[in-house]
Design a protein around this motif. Structure first.
Motif, PDB file in Angstrom:
ATOM      1  N   PRO A 136       6.421  -8.798  13.434  1.00 25.71           N
ATOM      2  CA  PRO A 136       5.618  -8.439  14.111  1.00 25.71           C
ATOM      3  C   PRO A 136       5.442  -7.263  15.005  1.00 25.71           C
ATOM      4  CG  PRO A 136       6.294 -10.636  15.119  1.00 25.71           C
ATOM      5  CD  PRO A 136       7.377 -10.345  13.896  1.00 25.71           C
ATOM      6  N   ALA A 137       6.075  -6.816  15.584  1.00 27.77           N
ATOM      7  CA  ALA A 137       6.937  -5.633  16.271  1.00 27.77           C
ATOM      8  C   ALA A 137       8.280  -4.854  15.867  1.00 27.77           C
ATOM      9  CB  ALA A 137       6.350  -5.860  17.804  1.00 27.77           C
ATOM     10  N   PRO A 138       8.287  -4.724  15.124  1.00 32.12           N
ATOM     11  CA  PRO A 138       9.592  -4.389  14.275  1.00 32.12           C
ATOM     12  C   PRO A 138      10.410  -2.771  15.033  1.00 32.12           C
ATOM     13  CG  PRO A 138       8.038  -3.582  12.445  1.00 32.12           C
ATOM     14  CD  PRO A 138       7.594  -4.501  14.037  1.00 32.12           C
ATOM     15  N   PRO A 139      11.596  -2.856  16.014  1.00 28.66           N
ATOM     16  CA  PRO A 139      11.068  -1.682  16.730  1.00 28.66           C
ATOM     17  C   PRO A 139      12.397  -0.619  15.300  1.00 28.66           C
ATOM     18  CG  PRO A 139      13.241  -3.456  17.159  1.00 28.66           C
ATOM     19  CD  PRO A 139      12.336  -3.689  16.135  1.00 28.66           C
ATOM     20  N   ALA A 140      11.414   0.613  15.601  1.00 26.78           N
ATOM     21  CA  ALA A 140      12.466   1.875  14.358  1.00 26.78           C
ATOM     22  C   ALA A 140      13.835   1.539  15.292  1.00 26.78           C
ATOM     23  CB  ALA A 140      11.788   3.027  14.908  1.00 26.78           C
ATOM     24  N   LEU A 141      14.912   1.621  14.442  1.00 27.19           N
ATOM     25  CA  LEU A 141      16.203   1.535  14.879  1.00 27.19           C
ATOM     26  C   LEU A 141      16.663   3.622  15.096  1.00 27.19           C
ATOM     27  CD1 LEU A 141      19.240   0.230  14.859  1.00 27.19           C
ATOM     28  CD2 LEU A 141      19.129   1.024  12.559  1.00 27.19           C
ATOM     29  N   SER A 142      17.102   3.786  15.752  1.00 24.85           N
ATOM     30  CA  SER A 142      17.724   5.452  16.218  1.00 24.85           C
ATOM     31  C   SER A 142      18.825   5.459  15.837  1.00 24.85           C
ATOM     32  CB  SER A 142      17.816   5.739  17.852  1.00 24.85           C
ATOM     33  OG  SER A 142      18.236   7.128  17.892  1.00 24.85           O
ATOM     34  N   VAL A 143      19.029   6.855  15.452  1.00 20.20           N
ATOM     35  CA  VAL A 143      20.480   6.781  13.752  1.00 20.20           C
ATOM     36  C   VAL A 143      21.108   7.825  14.654  1.00 20.20           C
ATOM     37  CG1 VAL A 143      20.751   5.174  11.757  1.00 20.20           C
ATOM     38  CG2 VAL A 143      18.987   8.175  12.106  1.00 20.20           C
ATOM     39  N   GLY A 144      20.410   9.381  15.239  1.00 16.28           N
ATOM     40  CA  GLY A 144      20.861  10.101  16.730  1.00 16.28           C
ATOM     41  C   GLY A 144      19.732  11.497  15.636  1.00 16.28           C
ATOM     42  N   ASP A 145      20.498  12.690  15.517  1.00 19.53           N
ATOM     43  CA  ASP A 145      19.293  13.665  16.047  1.00 19.53           C
ATOM     44  C   ASP A 145      19.682  14.275  14.491  1.00 19.53           C
ATOM     45  OD1 ASP A 145      18.424  12.824  18.810  1.00 19.53           O
ATOM     46  OD2 ASP A 145      19.985  14.325  19.738  1.00 19.53           O
ATOM     47  N   CYS A 146      18.885  15.188  14.209  1.00 22.63           N
ATOM     48  CA  CYS A 146      18.865  16.220  12.686  1.00 22.63           C
ATOM     49  C   CYS A 146      19.622  17.024  12.833  1.00 22.63           C
ATOM     50  CB  CYS A 146      17.181  16.455  12.188  1.00 22.63           C
ATOM     51  SG  CYS A 146      16.998  17.573  10.667  1.00 22.63           S
ATOM     52  N   ALA A 147      20.869  17.269  11.934  1.00 21.42           N
ATOM     53  CA  ALA A 147      21.528  18.157  12.080  1.00 21.42           C
ATOM     54  C   ALA A 147      21.615  19.622  11.487  1.00 21.42           C
ATOM     55  CB  ALA A 147      22.926  17.156  11.309  1.00 21.42           C
ATOM     56  N   ALA A 148      20.272  19.565  10.732  1.00 21.40           N
ATOM     57  CA  ALA A 148      19.990  20.112   9.829  1.00 21.40           C
ATOM     58  C   ALA A 148      19.787  21.889   9.673  1.00 21.40           C
ATOM     59  CB  ALA A 148      18.069  20.496   9.248  1.00 21.40           C
ATOM     60  N   ASP A 149      20.794  22.937   9.214  1.00 22.45           N
ATOM     61  CA  ASP A 149      20.385  24.245  10.353  1.00 22.45           C
ATOM     62  C   ASP A 149      19.776  24.326   9.296  1.00 22.45           C
ATOM     63  OD1 ASP A 149      23.509  26.454   9.039  1.00 22.45           O
ATOM     64  OD2 ASP A 149      21.223  26.567  10.566  1.00 22.45           O
ATOM     65  N   LEU A 150      18.922  25.273  10.040  1.00 21.61           N
ATOM     66  CA  LEU A 150      17.599  25.431  10.209  1.00 21.61           C
ATOM     67  C   LEU A 150      17.546  27.158   9.868  1.00 21.61           C
ATOM     68  CD1 LEU A 150      15.108  23.846  12.268  1.00 21.61           C
ATOM     69  CD2 LEU A 150      16.078  23.620   9.412  1.00 21.61           C
ATOM     70  N   GLY A 151      18.919  27.684  10.083  1.00 23.92           N
ATOM     71  CA  GLY A 151      18.951  29.180   9.753  1.00 23.92           C
ATOM     72  C   GLY A 151      19.681  29.715  11.312  1.00 23.92           C
ATOM     73  N   ASP A 152      18.646  29.539  12.341  1.00 27.07           N
ATOM     74  CA  ASP A 152      19.399  29.742  14.014  1.00 27.07           C
ATOM     75  C   ASP A 152      19.661  29.025  14.523  1.00 27.07           C
ATOM     76  OD1 ASP A 152      16.468  31.306  14.266  1.00 27.07           O
ATOM     77  OD2 ASP A 152      16.357  29.501  13.615  1.00 27.07           O
ATOM     78  N   ASP A 153      19.365  27.514  13.782  1.00 27.26           N
ATOM     79  CA  ASP A 153      18.827  26.818  14.918  1.00 27.26           C
ATOM     80  C   ASP A 153      18.949  25.448  14.154  1.00 27.26           C
ATOM     81  OD1 ASP A 153      16.775  26.187  17.584  1.00 27.26           O
ATOM     82  OD2 ASP A 153      18.950  25.750  17.243  1.00 27.26           O
ATOM     83  N   ILE A 154      20.195  24.529  15.240  1.00 21.71           N
ATOM     84  CA  ILE A 154      19.790  23.451  14.292  1.00 21.71           C
ATOM     85  C   ILE A 154      19.022  22.264  14.571  1.00 21.71           C
ATOM     86  CG2 ILE A 154      21.330  20.651  14.239  1.00 21.71           C
ATOM     87  CD1 ILE A 154      22.511  22.828  12.946  1.00 21.71           C
ATOM     88  N   CYS A 155      18.390  21.632  13.900  1.00 20.21           N
ATOM     89  CA  CYS A 155      16.860  21.068  13.577  1.00 20.21           C
ATOM     90  C   CYS A 155      16.696  20.035  15.180  1.00 20.21           C
ATOM     91  CB  CYS A 155      16.576  20.501  12.639  1.00 20.21           C
ATOM     92  SG  CYS A 155      14.826  19.297  12.938  1.00 20.21           S
ATOM     93  N   GLY A 156      17.526  18.790  15.607  1.00 25.10           N
ATOM     94  CA  GLY A 156      17.766  18.261  16.540  1.00 25.10           C
ATOM     95  C   GLY A 156      16.766  17.221  16.196  1.00 25.10           C
ATOM     96  N   ALA A 157      15.864  17.500  16.062  1.00 25.76           N
ATOM     97  CA  ALA A 157      14.821  16.263  16.067  1.00 25.76           C
ATOM     98  C   ALA A 157      15.543  15.055  16.585  1.00 25.76           C
ATOM     99  CB  ALA A 157      13.131  16.246  15.144  1.00 25.76           C
ATOM    100  N   PRO A 158      14.984  13.341  16.947  1.00 25.42           N
ATOM    101  CA  PRO A 158      15.358  12.736  16.416  1.00 25.42           C
ATOM    102  C   PRO A 158      14.883  11.766  15.213  1.00 25.42           C
ATOM    103  CG  PRO A 158      13.824  12.624  18.082  1.00 25.42           C
ATOM    104  CD  PRO A 158      13.878  14.066  18.018  1.00 25.42           C
ATOM    105  N   LEU A 159      15.947  10.997  14.889  1.00 22.18           N
ATOM    106  CA  LEU A 159      15.928  10.587  13.710  1.00 22.18           C
ATOM    107  C   LEU A 159      15.617   9.089  13.609  1.00 22.18           C
ATOM    108  CD1 LEU A 159      18.854  12.598  12.234  1.00 22.18           C
ATOM    109  CD2 LEU A 159      16.179  12.476  11.325  1.00 22.18           C
ATOM    110  N   ARG A 160      15.229   8.090  13.361  1.00 20.64           N
ATOM    111  CA  ARG A 160      15.046   6.910  12.950  1.00 20.64           C
ATOM    112  C   ARG A 160      14.855   6.566  11.886  1.00 20.64           C
ATOM    113  NH1 ARG A 160      14.485   6.841  18.199  1.00 20.64           N
ATOM    114  NH2 ARG A 160      13.332   7.149  19.513  1.00 20.64           N
ATOM    115  N   VAL A 161      14.966   4.679  11.992  1.00 13.47           N
ATOM    116  CA  VAL A 161      14.650   4.320  10.749  1.00 13.47           C
ATOM    117  C   VAL A 161      13.951   3.361  10.979  1.00 13.47           C
ATOM    118  CG1 VAL A 161      15.951   2.746   8.657  1.00 13.47           C
ATOM    119  CG2 VAL A 161      17.705   3.788  10.287  1.00 13.47           C
TER     120      VAL A 161
END
Ligand SMILES: [Zn+2]
Ligand SMILES: [Zn+2]
Length: 209
Positions: free
Chosen positions: A147-172
């Motif tokens: 009924p209330a599934p918690p999204a699982l956190s798996v860390g931050d986005c590691a994508a290299d966007l050129g001048d920066d790492i994305c870093g947005a939180p990722l959830r399953v």
């Protein structure tokens, strides 16, 4: 010609597109097991991990009507059997037997549809309605099971966007294995989750893995 379930254009004559067939396949395969699992959710709180021991010790709780309805004659079994029946009718076959326990009937109806999935996808004129109705049913069952599934956190986005790492939180998202960064769209298959969770992506070795 378009998919009759999702209206995606098709490159050959058929009723359903490949993703809709895969979705229908998975849902029909999972529904009998989910039907069985629902018995553990008949009492409120039973799904919270109290376990059977806690349930016997405490006073009986009221039964959840929504779960009961889904497991009763008009629930999952009715949807599956009426579609199997419509499919056999459309093929000019006789009506399937509806006998045995509810568990057996759910399994028999789901299997009856599954073994005819190729024909359903190619020829069954009601395939779009079938696929949509099974998708709705599976969503309702999943909501009852979790009924209330918690999204699982798996860390931050590691994508290299050129001048920066994305870093947005990722959830399953619950019930899936699809991890997609909401900020940059990078996708992470399950084998990368541990690397993400441990932050190893921040190192050059991690990024290369
Ligand atoms: Zn489709
Ligand atoms: Zn990102």
């Amino acid at each position: 010609m378009n998919c009759t379930a999702c209206t995606r254009p098709l490159d050959h004559a058929a009723q359903l597109c490949a993703p809709c067939v895969r979705g229908l396949d998975v849902r029909l395969t999972e529904l009998p097991g989910q039907y069985l699992l629902l018995v553990d959710h008949l009492r409120p709180g039973a799904a919270r991990g109290d376990g059977p021991v806690a349930l016997v010790r405490e006073a009986p709780l009221p039964v959840r009507e929504d779960v009961l309805t889904m497991r009763a004659e008009g629930g999952i079994v009715a949807v599956l059997e009426s579609w199997r029946s419509a499919m056999q009718d459309a093929r000019g076959w006789g009506q399937p037997a509806r006998s045995g326990s509810m568990e057996r009937r759910v399994l028999a109806a789901a299997r009856g549809l599954l073994i005819n999935l190729d024909w359903v996808a190619a020829e069954f004129e009601a395939a779009g309605d079938l696929a949509r109705e099974i998708r709705t049913l599976a969503a309702q069952v999943n909501a009852l099971l979790d009924p209330a599934p918690p999204a699982l956190s798996v860390g931050d986005c590691a994508a290299d966007l050129g001048d920066d790492i994305c870093g947005a939180p990722l959830r399953v998202p619950a019930g899936t294995t699809d991890v997609r960064c909401r900020r940059c769209g990078t996708e992470y298959p399950p084998h990368m989750w541990m690397t993400l969770a441990t932050g190893a992506w921040a190192t050059p070795e991690g990024a290369a893995a």
